[in-house]
Design a protein around this motif. Structure first.
Motif, short mmCIF file in Angstrom:
data_model
loop_
_atom_site.label_atom_id
_atom_site.label_comp_id
_atom_site.label_asym_id
_atom_site.label_seq_id
_atom_site.Cartn_x
_atom_site.Cartn_y
_atom_site.Cartn_z
N UNK A 440 0.73 -1.31 0.01
CA UNK A 440 0.11 0.05 -0.28
C UNK A 440 0.84 1.19 0.13
N UNK A 441 2.34 1.18 0.13
CA UNK A 441 2.67 2.28 -0.02
C UNK A 441 2.65 3.20 -1.27
N UNK A 442 2.36 2.49 -2.24
CA UNK A 442 2.23 3.36 -3.39
C UNK A 442 0.97 3.41 -3.83
N UNK A 443 0.05 3.24 -2.97
CA UNK A 443 -1.56 3.68 -3.00
C UNK A 443 -1.94 4.14 -1.71
N UNK A 444 -1.28 5.01 -1.08
CA UNK A 444 -1.48 5.52 0.27
C UNK A 444 -3.02 6.39 0.46
N UNK A 445 -3.68 6.71 -0.63
CA UNK A 445 -5.13 7.11 -0.43
C UNK A 445 -5.87 6.01 0.09
N UNK A 446 -5.91 4.77 -0.22
CA UNK A 446 -6.55 3.84 0.43
C UNK A 446 -5.78 3.15 1.55
N UNK A 447 -4.41 3.04 1.70
CA UNK A 447 -3.89 2.41 2.75
C UNK A 447 -3.01 3.05 3.91
N UNK A 448 -3.12 4.55 3.55
CA UNK A 448 -2.33 5.16 4.65
C UNK A 448 -2.77 5.34 5.84
N UNK A 449 -4.20 5.10 6.18
CA UNK A 449 -4.54 5.15 7.61
C UNK A 449 -4.38 6.58 8.15
N UNK A 450 -3.32 6.59 9.36
CA UNK A 450 -3.37 7.94 9.90
C UNK A 450 -2.01 8.44 9.22
N UNK A 451 -1.02 7.65 8.55
CA UNK A 451 0.07 8.40 7.95
C UNK A 451 0.57 7.41 6.66
N UNK A 452 1.35 6.29 6.87
CA UNK A 452 1.89 5.50 5.91
C UNK A 452 1.11 3.91 5.97
N UNK A 453 1.70 3.40 4.95
CA UNK A 453 0.73 2.10 4.78
C UNK A 453 0.92 1.19 6.11
#
Length: 615
Positions: A440-453
């Motif tokens: 998810x690091x390269x799809x942060x709008x979906x996976x970032x939660x509060x900050x990063x994947x």
């Protein structure tokens, strides 16, 4: 007229100096020695002036100035941070005294001046409280002599040939964007490697709506323009493309391009002062420092590229972004920005050379044609973790990276974690080691939660870190990203070329103990260029940030080469150094084994962000 120190205007002058010194100390949190030295000098000068003054009631004020100077001196000698806070409090008390003594002929002017200065005292008090609550002032690293000695058995650690074989296997999967075939194949291979070590694999499966570029082109007046890259998740066209008038505008005037194609220049020379987003703690070798333009492409794309949702709302049909201040080869095939959600407006990047043609055409309101063929479909991806059980069934150490990336550097942290697992699998650590391979690091709008994947992974796997009930309590964490990267920069002639140096090894440290551990771990390496950082003003780059946010003491290694997001056919292997990667893995192992031998009390608690102006 006042009969107090300095006459009518001297009270105002001294109060202003005291307020300036106070705000300087509160804001320049990365430079405490320098601010203390300036403050010491100012206190002594003011003290001498007052002592020579013939005005009355100066004994108490002289004493306070001497106390302030003494506090500064003690801090310079001992680096004991409370001295700084007490000194600011003394300054604020003294400034209040002088503010109350201000006499101005105009009563309106007098009360207005006093009111503004009183407000300044209140604001500075607020800054002081923020500094104290976050412990923002940089502290001196203690000697690492108290740390246990750790030696890595060279015969047990994977050699460079083995690491290179794993790197080549990873590269054979190609680009590994989130949810892509390449990433899923890479994850499958990683899981098989873990199973070969007889380690159980625990998965978290996800699906999301993916965007994948298939083809793109740009024409201006039927002349083909070479594009640098497509804007990820921008939008798409059919094979006929979009033919519209070009309009040269900026991000604040998108309405000018309503129903047309906006042409916008992105200036890569306007960098953000690193002291606002980074706060250096230590370095090795001595004299190593933050490189001012590291990560400039990523920052420029994230902060200055057009907000495409805003463009769509303004009725813009397409966007052409023109790089400025970066060589054509540096910006070629950059997958940027990778932090935005799907916008529904096709957008392309062009380099500065080609951009001149596009801008000229846009100023003349000529026509252009954008074609961006892309697919939108739901795809699957997953994170997984494995554990090496420890003797202590209550505590864990999280060791994490992400599996998605676009080249050999971004992201090869999983190769490092494999090497660490192979080294540690037959040992019986004191604490349970949790190796997390996150998507998810390269799809942060979906996976970032509060900050990063990794924040999504933490949310989905509380049993290995949050310490609630029978859950393991993470007492420390280590993050590995972008290993083996050599430095390439635009030279004076505008050519993107190697500098001959390794890339600066930025390493986030969650507290001073982590700082000491890492500095000792890199000390005897042949190749090192280490700068340790503290999360600053809400910024911490990389997948260590979610761990830092949870106050888990962390060591987060992350280099930021200019080619980090270049999605080239070569996968940037010409910029990779396997010997450097080997040494970095050795340091990561040393840090892991050192942490494993320390108690949770010795490891301490994680710090919060520092604020204002870092070092």
């Amino acid at each position: 007229m006042s009969k107090d120190i300095g006459g009518e205007f001297m009270n105002l002058f001294i109060s202003l100096i005291l307020l300036v010194l106070s705000v300087m100390t509160c804001l320049l949190t990365g430079y405490p020695i320098a601010t203390a030295a300036i403050s010491l000098f100012a206190s002594l000068m003011l003290c001498m002036y007052i002592m020579m003054s013939k005005k009355i009631r100066k004994k108490l004020i002289v004493s306070l100035f001497l106390v302030s100077a003494l506090l500064d001196f003690i801090y310079i000698i001992t680096s004991w941070v409370p001295m700084i806070w007490v000194q600011v409090v003394v300054y604020l008390i003294m400034s209040l005294y002088f503010i109350l003594k201000i006499q101005i002929a105009s009563s309106v002017g007098k009360y207005l001046t006093k009111g503004l200065l009183m407000l300044s005292v209140c604001l500075i008090s607020g800054l002081l409280l923020i500094d104290i609550s976050s412990n923002s002032i940089a502290t001196t690293v203690n000697s690492s002599e108290k740390l246990p000695s750790v030696r890595i058995k060279k015969q047990k650690l994977e050699n460079q040939k083995s690491l290179l074989a794993d790197m080549n296997t990873m590269n054979n999967f190609g680009s590994r964007l989130t949810g892509s075939t390449g990433q899923n194949q890479f994850i499958g291979w990683l899981e098989n490697q873990a199973k070969k070590m007889n380690l159980a694999v625990h998965e978290n499966k996800y699906s999301f709506l993916n965007w994948t570029e298939k083809d793109s082109s740009l024409y201006v007046n039927k002349q083909k323009i070479s594009i640098s890259s497509a804007y990820p998740y921008s939008g798409k066209t059919d094979s006929r493309g979009i033919s519209k008038e070009l309009v040269y505008t900026d991000n604040n005037n998108l309405d000018r391009a309503k129903g047309k194609i906006a042409v916008i220049q992105v200036d890569n020379t306007k960098t953000i002062p690193k002291q606002l987003i980074m706060n250096q703690q230590s370095s090795f070798p001595k004299g190593t420092h933050i490189t001012s333009n590291d990560g400039d492409i990523t920052l420029s794309a994230a902060l200055r590229a057009t907000n495409l949702k805003k463009a769509r709302k303004a009725g813009v049909k397409g966007v052409i972004l023109v790089w400025k201040g970066a060589s054509d080869s540096k910006v070629k095939e950059q997958y940027q920005p990778f932090t935005t959600d799907y916008a529904g407006v096709p957008a392309l990047w062009v380099n500065e050379s080609e951009g001149k043609k596009v801008i000229k055409a846009a100023k003349a309101h000529q026509k252009g044609k954008i074609t961006l063929i892309a697919t939108r479909k739901r795809v699957k991806t997953k994170s997984f973790y494995v554990t090496i059980p420890g003797k202590n069934k209550k505590e864990s150490i999280i060791i994490n990276t992400h599996t998605d990336g676009v080249n050999a550097i971004e992201e090869n942290g999983a190769i490092a974690l494999l090497a660490m697992m192979r080294y540690l699998k037959d040992q019986k650590p004191n604490k349970t080691l949790v190796f997390a391979f996150v998507t998810g690091h390269f799809r942060l709008p979906v996976f970032k939660g509060t900050s990063q994947a990794t924040s999504t992974w933490l949310k989905d796997n509380p049993q290995v870190w949050d310490g609630k009930g029978k859950h393991l309590k993470a007492v420390a964490a280590i993050t590995a990203e972008h290993l083996g990267s050599m430095e390439w920069k635009d030279n004076k002639n505008g050519k993107f070329s190697p500098t001959g140096k390794i890339q600066t090894e930025y390493t986030y440290v969650g507290n001073q103990t982590m700082n000491e551990i890492w500095m000792k771990a890199v000390k005897n390496r042949k190749l090192t260029r280490t700068v340790t950082l503290r999360g600053h003003n809400g910024f911490e780059f990389g997948e260590s940030q979610p761990l830092f946010n949870e106050k888990i003491p962390v060591i987060g290694l992350i280099t930021m080469p200019d080619y980090l997001t270049t999605s080239s056919k070569s996968l940037e292997m010409d910029k990779f150094n396997v010997n450097l990667m080997h040494q970095q893995i050795s340091s990561l192992l040393k840090a892991t084994l050192t942490i494993d031998q320390l108690s949770s009390k010795q490891l301490g608690k994680g710090q919060s962000y520092s604020y204002f102006i870092g070092r």
